[in-house]
Scaffold this active site. Structure first.
Site, PDB file in Angstrom:
ATOM      1  N   TYR A  78      -3.674  -0.827  10.025  1.00  0.00           N
ATOM      2  CA  TYR A  78      -3.477  -1.025   8.576  1.00  0.00           C
ATOM      3  C   TYR A  78      -2.067  -0.570   8.181  1.00  0.00           C
ATOM      4  CZ  TYR A  78      -4.566  -0.842   3.558  1.00  0.00           C
ATOM      5  OH  TYR A  78      -4.571  -1.041   2.190  1.00  0.00           O
ATOM      6  N   SER A 135       0.866  -1.195   0.000  1.00  0.00           N
ATOM      7  CA  SER A 135       0.000   0.000   0.000  1.00  0.00           C
ATOM      8  C   SER A 135       0.895   1.235   0.000  1.00  0.00           C
ATOM      9  CB  SER A 135      -0.857  -0.007   1.274  1.00  0.00           C
ATOM     10  OG  SER A 135      -1.498   1.238   1.460  1.00  0.00           O
TER      11      SER A 135
HETATM   12  P1  NAP Z   1     -11.730  -5.221  -1.097  1.00  0.00           P
HETATM   13  O1  NAP Z   1     -12.628  -5.153  -2.282  1.00  0.00           O
HETATM   14  O2  NAP Z   1     -12.299  -4.958   0.258  1.00  0.00           O
HETATM   15  O3  NAP Z   1     -10.992  -6.627  -1.128  1.00  0.00           O
HETATM   16  C1  NAP Z   1     -10.536  -7.311  -0.015  1.00  0.00           C
HETATM   17  C2  NAP Z   1     -10.655  -8.794  -0.298  1.00  0.00           C
HETATM   18  O4  NAP Z   1     -10.127  -9.524   0.824  1.00  0.00           O
HETATM   19  C3  NAP Z   1     -12.112  -9.216  -0.457  1.00  0.00           C
HETATM   20  O5  NAP Z   1     -12.226 -10.139  -1.535  1.00  0.00           O
HETATM   21  C4  NAP Z   1     -12.421  -9.882   0.863  1.00  0.00           C
HETATM   22  O6  NAP Z   1     -13.447 -10.855   0.778  1.00  0.00           O
HETATM   23  C5  NAP Z   1     -11.069 -10.509   1.197  1.00  0.00           C
HETATM   24  N1  NAP Z   1     -10.998 -10.816   2.618  1.00  0.00           N
HETATM   25  C6  NAP Z   1     -11.280  -9.992   3.653  1.00  0.00           C
HETATM   26  N2  NAP Z   1     -11.169 -10.650   4.811  1.00  0.00           N
HETATM   27  C7  NAP Z   1     -10.806 -11.928   4.508  1.00  0.00           C
HETATM   28  C8  NAP Z   1     -10.569 -13.078   5.279  1.00  0.00           C
HETATM   29  N3  NAP Z   1     -10.681 -13.074   6.625  1.00  0.00           N
HETATM   30  N4  NAP Z   1     -10.237 -14.236   4.641  1.00  0.00           N
HETATM   31  C9  NAP Z   1     -10.145 -14.278   3.278  1.00  0.00           C
HETATM   32  N5  NAP Z   1     -10.381 -13.203   2.497  1.00  0.00           N
HETATM   33  C10 NAP Z   1     -10.698 -12.044   3.106  1.00  0.00           C
HETATM   34  O7  NAP Z   1     -10.556  -4.153  -1.249  1.00  0.00           O
HETATM   35  P2  NAP Z   1      -9.321  -4.037  -2.265  1.00  0.00           P
HETATM   36  O8  NAP Z   1      -9.031  -2.601  -2.339  1.00  0.00           O
HETATM   37  O9  NAP Z   1      -9.528  -4.800  -3.505  1.00  0.00           O
HETATM   38  O10 NAP Z   1      -8.150  -4.700  -1.394  1.00  0.00           O
HETATM   39  C11 NAP Z   1      -7.248  -5.665  -1.902  1.00  0.00           C
HETATM   40  C12 NAP Z   1      -5.876  -5.408  -1.334  1.00  0.00           C
HETATM   41  O11 NAP Z   1      -5.375  -4.170  -1.845  1.00  0.00           O
HETATM   42  C13 NAP Z   1      -5.830  -5.277   0.191  1.00  0.00           C
HETATM   43  O12 NAP Z   1      -4.677  -5.905   0.693  1.00  0.00           O
HETATM   44  C14 NAP Z   1      -5.742  -3.776   0.387  1.00  0.00           C
HETATM   45  O13 NAP Z   1      -5.163  -3.459   1.612  1.00  0.00           O
HETATM   46  C15 NAP Z   1      -4.878  -3.394  -0.781  1.00  0.00           C
HETATM   47  N6  NAP Z   1      -4.882  -1.979  -1.153  1.00  0.00           N
HETATM   48  C16 NAP Z   1      -6.015  -1.380  -1.621  1.00  0.00           C
HETATM   49  C17 NAP Z   1      -5.956  -0.041  -1.990  1.00  0.00           C
HETATM   50  C18 NAP Z   1      -7.138   0.691  -2.530  1.00  0.00           C
HETATM   51  O14 NAP Z   1      -7.029   1.899  -2.777  1.00  0.00           O
HETATM   52  N7  NAP Z   1      -8.273   0.070  -2.742  1.00  0.00           N
HETATM   53  C19 NAP Z   1      -4.762   0.673  -1.876  1.00  0.00           C
HETATM   54  C20 NAP Z   1      -3.639   0.012  -1.389  1.00  0.00           C
HETATM   55  C21 NAP Z   1      -3.704  -1.323  -1.046  1.00  0.00           C
HETATM   56  P3  NAP Z   1     -14.989 -10.432   1.155  1.00  0.00           P
HETATM   57  O15 NAP Z   1     -15.304  -9.217   0.348  1.00  0.00           O
HETATM   58  O16 NAP Z   1     -15.789 -11.648   0.797  1.00  0.00           O
HETATM   59  O17 NAP Z   1     -14.968 -10.139   2.640  1.00  0.00           O
END
Ligand code: NAP
Length: 254
Positions: free
Chosen positions: A159, A146
């Protein structure tokens, strides 16, 4: 040997992508499948149909693995049968959770949940899947870090701590495993339109101040991350080790 056709192809490879139901994990899963990999979609509820449909649209193949990554005590025994059935060539540690609260009031339960999913599960999976990679002398691990692997963030201490740890673990594993033919790298996405950033995008002041600072002039889409993941999973990245690749529309360069 010079650059060959197919350096970016993942044909014949098997990838495991965590958090494959939505957002960045879904886009990476589709990207890897479109590049030829068979993708094991890891979720914690049986709700991966949308990702499966998108993979079918690109003529890719996939199957589902259900493991709750917040239950760190049981990950090892749950991943064991998956490893018996599959040789995993590519591991994408993408699943992550965020919890917002001022530090003085921050819930210890949430601190532990964020740490369990965002870093403890990443280590456990890297260890279990990485062991076979090290034995075979080949493999790619791509961790999703991130901008908060570099910066402090606001109201998200767990986080931020977890994502700094993801960057550190990426380098630590790369140092050990580069000589074994296993490349461990990370992608640091900027501000991407997913569930993770919904609260920020719904706050008009935060949303505007973030957008004003992004040189590209837009929030990122999950698809913006998929190409970097394909690259780091491919032969083209065989000499890339311990790198955290920022994909952020220019945010960090500002
Ligand atoms: P997201 O849509 O909330 O995706 C998170 C995923 O992780 C979802 O598929 C969720 O499944 C899964 N998850 C959550 N808890 C879990 C558990 N206990 N066991 C297994 N799976 C689990 O958000 P995203 O932005 O795509 O995030 C993906 C990654 O990118 C994360 O590591 C996040 O920190 C990182 N990131 C995101 C951003 C951004 O701007 N969006 C920026 C930097 C880094 P469910 O939905 O079924 O709970």
């Amino acid at each position: 040997m010079g650059f060959q056709q197919g350096f970016f192809s993942l044909k014949g490879k098997t990838a495991l992508v965590t958090g494959a139901r939505t957002g960045i994990g879904q886009a990476i899963s589709v990207g890897l499948a479109a590049s030829g990999a068979h993708v094991l979609l890891l979720g914690h509820r049986d709700n991966l149909d949308e990702t499966k449909a998108k993979i079918a649209e690109v003529d890719g193949t996939c199957e589902t693995v259900l493991i709750d990554l917040s239950q760190t005590d049981s990950i090892r025994e749950q991943i064991k049968p998956v490893l018996e059935d599959h040789q995993i060539d590519i591991l994408v540690n993408n699943a992550g959770v965020i919890y917002r609260e001022p530090a003085v009031a921050f819930s210890e339960t949430e601190w532990n949940r964020v740490m369990d999913v965002n870093i403890n599960a990443v280590f456990i999976l890297s260890q279990e899947v990485g062991r076979g990679m090290v034995e075979r002398g080949a493999g790619k691990i791509v961790n999703i870090a991130s901008l908060l692997s570099f910066q402090g963030g606001v109201f998200v201490p767990a986080y931020t701590a977890s994502k700094h740890a993801v960057a550190g673990l990426t380098k630590a594993l790369a140092n050990e495993w580069a000589a074994k033919g296993v490349q461990v790298n990370a992608i640091a996405p900027g501000y991407i339109e997913t569930n993770n950033t919904e609260a920020l995008r719904n706050d008009p002041d935060r949303s505007k101040s973030i957008l004003d600072r992004i040189p590209a002039g837009r929030w990122g889409s999950p698809d913006d991350i998929a190409g970097a993941a394909v690259f780091l999973s491919s032969k083209a990245a065989d000499y890339v080790n311990g790198h955290v690749l920022v994909v952020d529309g220019g945010w960090m360069g500002r």
